[in-house]
Scaffold this motif. Sequence first.
Motif, short mmCIF file in Angstrom:
data_model
loop_
_atom_site.label_atom_id
_atom_site.label_comp_id
_atom_site.label_asym_id
_atom_site.label_seq_id
_atom_site.Cartn_x
_atom_site.Cartn_y
_atom_site.Cartn_z
N LEU A 80 0.79 -1.18 -0.06
CA LEU A 80 0.18 -0.15 0.00
C LEU A 80 0.99 1.17 0.16
CD1 LEU A 80 -3.07 1.19 0.16
CD2 LEU A 80 -2.61 1.20 2.77
N GLY A 83 2.37 1.85 -3.35
CA GLY A 83 1.35 1.99 -4.67
C GLY A 83 1.33 0.79 -5.30
N ASP A 86 -4.24 -0.72 -4.15
CA ASP A 86 -5.04 0.50 -4.17
C ASP A 86 -5.73 0.56 -2.74
OD1 ASP A 86 -4.62 1.37 -6.79
OD2 ASP A 86 -5.94 -0.21 -7.31
N THR A 87 -5.76 -0.67 -2.06
CA THR A 87 -6.61 -0.88 -0.89
C THR A 87 -6.24 -2.20 -0.09
OG1 THR A 87 -8.78 -0.53 0.20
CG2 THR A 87 -8.54 -1.80 -1.82
N ARG A 99 0.02 7.64 7.80
CA ARG A 99 -0.42 8.88 7.42
C ARG A 99 0.93 10.28 7.83
NH1 ARG A 99 -4.13 11.25 3.56
NH2 ARG A 99 -4.27 13.41 4.20
N VAL A 103 2.42 8.66 3.98
CA VAL A 103 1.63 7.64 2.97
C VAL A 103 0.34 8.38 2.70
CG1 VAL A 103 0.80 5.48 2.59
CG2 VAL A 103 2.98 5.61 3.60
N LEU A 105 -2.99 8.12 2.02
CA LEU A 105 -3.84 7.05 2.43
C LEU A 105 -5.14 7.76 2.76
CD1 LEU A 105 -4.29 6.08 5.42
CD2 LEU A 105 -2.19 4.96 4.81
N ARG A 229 -5.61 4.21 -1.26
CA ARG A 229 -4.61 5.47 -1.67
C ARG A 229 -5.24 6.69 -2.29
NH1 ARG A 229 0.95 4.60 -2.07
NH2 ARG A 229 0.87 6.36 -3.47
N GLU A 230 -4.78 7.82 -1.88
CA GLU A 230 -5.52 9.13 -2.54
C GLU A 230 -5.26 9.10 -3.89
OE1 GLU A 230 -5.41 12.58 0.74
OE2 GLU A 230 -3.44 12.00 0.19
N ASP A 231 -4.34 8.60 -4.45
CA ASP A 231 -4.03 8.67 -6.16
C ASP A 231 -4.91 7.84 -6.58
OD1 ASP A 231 -2.75 6.54 -5.35
OD2 ASP A 231 -0.84 6.73 -6.06
N THR A 232 -5.26 6.74 -6.08
CA THR A 232 -6.45 6.08 -6.53
C THR A 232 -7.77 6.62 -6.58
OG1 THR A 232 -5.28 3.82 -5.59
CG2 THR A 232 -7.73 3.66 -6.23
#
Length: 326
Positions: A80, A83, A86-87, A99, A103, A105, A229-232
């Motif tokens: 995670l 990357g 994703d979860t 966090r 990271v 998330l 993940r925030e980018d996801t």
Amino acid sequence: MTGLSRRAFTMGTAATLMSSALATNSPAQASTKIRVGSLTLPVFAPIIVNIMKAQKFDTKNGFEAEVQVYPSFSSYYAGLATGEIDTLIGGPTYFQKLRLEGVPLQIVATGATLADLVIITKDPAIKSLADLKGKQLAADMGSGQFQILSIYAKSKKMDLAKDTTLVNANFAVARAQLAAGRVDAAMIIEPIATMMMKDDPSLKIIFNANDGWKEIAGTTGWELVYAMREDTIKKAPDAPKKFVAALADVTKYLRSDPDGADKIAVETVKLPPGILKEAVLAKRWDFDAKPAWDATERKSIWDTFERAVAAGFHPKLPDEAIIYAP
């Protein structure tokens, strides 16, 4: 003939367009792929995602879950962080740590209540956590579960590091230590706890973390939650809601068909038949997926963060964006 041909053509075209539209909107045509972390161990992570895949709850809710299996917790969480996935499901205080370390998330859903975190012993003189003073306790001291146990103990003016002799052991080793009589009690999670009590009926539960947490916090505590993940989320803004909907379907399935869930666990993670069903019916293996952004769940998760800071496990609270909000 010309008019008939035109009408037939028009009707045929309309039918084709309608068929195409239905195919586009079909759950089977999942456009979103969500990479989900799993483990080789017979714990929540693989059992939940295996049920999701077996019952096609992912495609029903408009996405395809791509499962990545890891052999250890360290590689699992690293997946995670880097990357690669994703979860995944994990401890809220561990996500707090990640966090704080940068990271990207966000917690999107609740998962496992604290009901499956227990202390087991065979000593009839040990009836409560307080009776462990001066005794040996096997526990995974690096786990989020140990943090929860320590937070509760401190609320009772008990310091586990000082008042007990701690033997650092993962859940499997803790089980072996207790079976061999090398410790007086062990911190265990389900479904290992049910397997242990099946093997040795003299074992008994003297502490259930869900009951303990309700005592100090007045609400349900969460042993495991889902982070994404925030980018996801930026790439697929609807991913959290779709994923939470599929998790909610897993919750309903576990409660309505424990036999079916048990069969999936037997076939996939090789649990002995009946173990998962027994843990579910005993309400110790309690999976309850809800949106983390709901006010009640958000408050409960945040309360865990605050208690982890007060207990000295983390230097500060994470930013509020750690809990996803649509």
